[in-house]
Design a protein around this motif. Structure first.
Motif, PDB file in Angstrom:
ATOM      1  N   PRO A  34       0.825  -1.216   0.000  1.00 56.25           N
ATOM      2  CA  PRO A  34       0.000   0.000   0.000  1.00 56.25           C
ATOM      3  C   PRO A  34       0.852   1.256   0.000  1.00 56.25           C
ATOM      4  N   GLY A  35       1.948   1.247   0.793  1.00 55.93           N
ATOM      5  CA  GLY A  35       2.826   2.411   0.831  1.00 55.93           C
ATOM      6  C   GLY A  35       3.511   2.630  -0.514  1.00 55.93           C
ATOM      7  N   GLY A  36       3.948   1.548  -1.132  1.00 56.91           N
ATOM      8  CA  GLY A  36       4.626   1.641  -2.415  1.00 56.91           C
ATOM      9  C   GLY A  36       3.692   2.135  -3.503  1.00 56.91           C
ATOM     10  N   PHE A  37       2.462   1.602  -3.497  1.00 58.76           N
ATOM     11  CA  PHE A  37       1.502   2.020  -4.504  1.00 58.76           C
ATOM     12  C   PHE A  37       1.158   3.492  -4.336  1.00 58.76           C
ATOM     13  N   HIS A  38       1.020   3.879  -3.085  1.00 61.26           N
ATOM     14  CA  HIS A  38       0.764   5.293  -2.778  1.00 61.26           C
ATOM     15  C   HIS A  38       1.865   6.166  -3.372  1.00 61.26           C
ATOM     16  N   ALA A  39       3.115   5.739  -3.235  1.00 58.71           N
ATOM     17  CA  ALA A  39       4.242   6.511  -3.780  1.00 58.71           C
ATOM     18  C   ALA A  39       4.164   6.570  -5.306  1.00 58.71           C
ATOM     19  N   LEU A  40       3.813   5.445  -5.927  1.00 60.90           N
ATOM     20  CA  LEU A  40       3.698   5.401  -7.390  1.00 60.90           C
ATOM     21  C   LEU A  40       2.643   6.392  -7.883  1.00 60.90           C
ATOM     22  N   VAL A  41       1.479   6.349  -7.224  1.00 62.02           N
ATOM     23  CA  VAL A  41       0.397   7.263  -7.617  1.00 62.02           C
ATOM     24  C   VAL A  41       0.846   8.708  -7.443  1.00 62.02           C
ATOM     25  N   LEU A  42       1.539   8.962  -6.343  1.00 66.97           N
ATOM     26  CA  LEU A  42       1.992  10.337  -6.079  1.00 66.97           C
ATOM     27  C   LEU A  42       2.937  10.818  -7.182  1.00 66.97           C
ATOM     28  N   ILE A  43       3.862   9.947  -7.583  1.00 76.02           N
ATOM     29  CA  ILE A  43       4.828  10.325  -8.629  1.00 76.02           C
ATOM     30  C   ILE A  43       4.091  10.624  -9.938  1.00 76.02           C
ATOM     31  N   VAL A  44       3.199   9.715 -10.321  1.00 72.46           N
ATOM     32  CA  VAL A  44       2.470   9.916 -11.580  1.00 72.46           C
ATOM     33  C   VAL A  44       1.609  11.174 -11.501  1.00 72.46           C
ATOM     34  N   ALA A  45       0.952  11.374 -10.361  1.00 76.40           N
ATOM     35  CA  ALA A  45       0.071  12.535 -10.209  1.00 76.40           C
ATOM     36  C   ALA A  45       0.860  13.837 -10.311  1.00 76.40           C
ATOM     37  N   VAL A  46       2.040  13.865  -9.685  1.00 74.95           N
ATOM     38  CA  VAL A  46       2.861  15.077  -9.751  1.00 74.95           C
ATOM     39  C   VAL A  46       3.287  15.343 -11.199  1.00 74.95           C
ATOM     40  N   LEU A  47       3.677  14.263 -11.879  1.00 73.70           N
ATOM     41  CA  LEU A  47       4.115  14.396 -13.271  1.00 73.70           C
ATOM     42  C   LEU A  47       2.971  14.931 -14.156  1.00 73.70           C
ATOM     43  N   ILE A  48       1.803  14.338 -14.004  1.00 79.14           N
ATOM     44  CA  ILE A  48       0.651  14.750 -14.825  1.00 79.14           C
ATOM     45  C   ILE A  48       0.253  16.186 -14.495  1.00 79.14           C
ATOM     46  N   THR A  49       0.249  16.523 -13.200  1.00 79.13           N
ATOM     47  CA  THR A  49      -0.108  17.886 -12.803  1.00 79.13           C
ATOM     48  C   THR A  49       0.846  18.880 -13.433  1.00 79.13           C
ATOM     49  N   TRP A  50       2.124  18.506 -13.448  1.00 77.84           N
ATOM     50  CA  TRP A  50       3.144  19.383 -14.019  1.00 77.84           C
ATOM     51  C   TRP A  50       2.915  19.574 -15.517  1.00 77.84           C
TER      52      TRP A  50
END
Lengths: 333, 251
Positions: free
Chosen positions: A151-167
């Motif tokens: 769960p922690g790892g998946f959370h990190a993955l989503v965060l990375i993708v979300a930051v990238l897409i937001t950017w």
């Protein structure tokens, strides 16, 4: 102003990144990941709805395509999750292109209906193509590989993708393409006059939103670990749309807050979970009636109230010499 | 010398002929006044030149290039800019953002390019912003540069639209009743801006009801009535033409 904004952004990112260490339970992590996944879709949709003013209520169909694409490629064809994630994004943008090509020429209301029809068709296809999609029973979805399988790892993955897409979407919104999209939204005549290719702008932004919806779909499927046609009900499409309306048009932070609040709302008022739809409705009504510009513009509005800048008129006084100098220097063409 | 020209342009709406074989030429470094009573086809002609209407017959040319079937956008890229009778700014953007939008033809960053290679987009942005700010200083709107366009007064909107039109470095600027709703003082300031634009080598088409203003400012004047050209010439010639006096100017 600029510096303080950067501090807020870094602070929030730090808080989110360290969440696996301070979250009270796994469910909070799951919820944060869900918000992130929804946001990845909404970040793209926001450019379509909030910037170019095209009222798509059918993006849940693109989410479903990304999700089924990911589930089928990883499960049935045993692709690696990374390839499948990329393929889901590609599939989403392709479907965005195919949906946008005929429908983006339609005027507002009819365009909304076309996206609605698209979402319904996707649901029907997922039910009918039982061999591929598992029909009404649905499909199990494999997770990602280590270290993103916890769960922690998946959370990190989503965060990375979300930051990238937001950017990515922020880059579109803050430069000339953002102005062009707002011109398409507020005055097509103006957009044409300055040379903005109206249809192409609408189509490009729609394709980008297809990409983010496809990526979101893949992550969503993996997060849910099991998908059925019921996962992608039409209300979900409406929910995405409402997040943007509540957040406000022409801003990124507004819909981001809208997504977080609306996703977390049923959990915050947990005893009233049955009432969550009621709260959506109430919140939507309150925003539309009280702050129609959306919560993303609330800071602006409050500031304008507190400090009404003097709108004292002045005499327009052209500076002919400066104008002439400027006109002689050709812009780069 | 390349001119922006309408050659025998005809345009009809249903049974109504708005323009009947109208010819008009705007040269670089020229202010060309276009006058006539309401419904005489002035704005229709401006729309035919800028591409909002496609001519039923006749041609629109810019130098050697035939623009007759060309879209509004491609004409903007070719160097034809315009303003509107009722100013059309984007209300939620600031004045400087509105003016920057006029620089669209100079933008080289593609859509996905902007999303990914933001450094290039940021460089372009800096150049555009500097030019927009210079233009706003030039037309005298520097004090309201960061104000939302929806808060502008009428005259400010008119000047902001002109700045937006000048942003891409056009070869021709078409002004649709720019003096409408301005005070006499503001009209004087408008005259200063238009003359400066002409002296920079840009051809100006001035559609206007304030005939004194047109005659004072223009190098040549065309008078329309019922979609036909009734007189074309120097301001003095047109002003004293019997037909023009009869249908438009009055005794």
């Amino acid at each position: 102003m600029r510096a303080s904004r950067a501090v807020v952004v870094v602070g929030v990112l730090l808080a989110l990144a360290t969440m696996p260490w301070w979250a009270r339970d796994q469910y909070q992590l799951h919820l944060a990941a869900l918000i992130g996944v929804y946001w990845i879709l909404i970040a793209g949709l926001n450019l379509v709805v909030g910037y170019s003013g095209q009222l798509s209520i059918g993006h849940v169909g693109l989410l479903a395509i990304g999700a089924y694409g990911f589930a089928i490629l990883t499960g049935r064809y045993e692709w690696g999750p990374w390839w499948a994630l990329a393929a889901s994004g590609g599939l989403g943008s392709l479907c965005g292109l195919l949906l946008g090509l005929p429908s983006l020429r339609l005027p507002g209301f009819y365009f909304a209906m076309a996206t609605l029809a698209f979402a319904l068709i996707v649901t029907e296809i997922s039910l009918a193509q039982g061999d591929l999609t598992g029909g009404g029973t649905g499909l199990p979805v494999p997770g990602f590989t280590a270290p993103f399988d916890s769960p922690g790892g998946f959370h990190a993955l989503v965060l990375i993708v979300a930051v990238l897409i937001t950017w990515l979407t922020w880059n579109v919104a803050r430069f000339m393409w953002g102005r062009a999209l707002i011109a398409v939204r507020d005055s097509v005549v103006t957009a044409q006059a300055v040379g903005v290719p109206v249809f192409r702008a609408k189509l490009l932004v729609f394709v980008l939103s297809g990409l983010t919806a496809g990526v979101a779909g893949a992550l969503f499927a993996s997060l849910q670990s099991y998908i059925t046609p019921d996962t992608f009900v039409f209300e979900l499409g409406l929910f995405f749309f409402v997040c943007i309306i509540i957040g406000g048009r022409g801003t990124i932070v507004g819909p981001l807050i809208g997504t977080a609040v609306l996703t977390a709302l049923p959990e915050i008022v947990a005893p009233l979970a049955r009432w969550s739809t009621f709260f959506y409705g109430l919140l939507l009504l309150a925003v539309v009636l009280l702050v129609p510009e959306g919560i993303g513009h609330m800071v602006e509005i409050v500031r304008a109230r507190l400090r009404p800048r003097s709108l004292a008129s002045f005499a327009v006084a052209p500076d002919a010499e400066r104008l002439a100098r400027c006109l002689r220097s050709e812009p780069r063409r | 010398m390349s001119t922006l020209a309408a050659r025998d342009v005809t345009k009809a709406f249903g049974g109504l002929t708005a323009l009947a074989e109208v010819s008009l030429e705007v040269a670089p470094s020229e202010i060309h006044g276009l006058i006539g009573p309401n419904g005489s086809g002035k704005t229709t002609l401006l729309n035919a030149l800028s591409g909002y209407y496609l001519a039923d017959a006749g041609r629109v040319t810019l130098g050697e290039a035939d623009l007759t079937r060309v879209s509004v956008q491609r004409r903007a890229f070719a160097g034809v800019a315009r303003t509107f009778q009722k100013p059309r700014l984007l209300p939620t953007l600031t004045v400087v953002d509105n003016v920057m939008l006029g620089g669209w033809p100079a933008v080289r960053s593609s859509f996905f390019g902007t999303a990914l290679s933001w450094l290039r987009a940021r460089r372009e942005e800096k150049v555009l912003r500097e030019r927009a700010e210079e233009l706003l200083h030039g037309v005298g709107l520097a004090p309201v540069m960061t104000r939302r366009a929806s808060l502008l007064e009428h005259a400010e909107q008119r000047f902001a639209e002109i700045a937006r039109g000048l942003m891409a470095g056009p070869r021709f600027l078409l002004l649709d009743e720019p003096a409408g709703g301005l005070t006499p003082h503001e009209i004087e300031q408008l005259g200063v801006v238009i003359r400066t634009v002409r002296d920079a080598g840009i051809g100006v088409l001035l559609v206007e009801h304030h005939t004194d203003f047109v005659f004072r400012l223009s190098d040549r004047v065309t008078a329309l009535d019922l979609g036909r050209v009734i007189r074309q010439g120097t301001p003095a010639e047109v002003r004293h033409d019997a037909e023009v006096i009869r249908v438009y100017l009055g005794a």
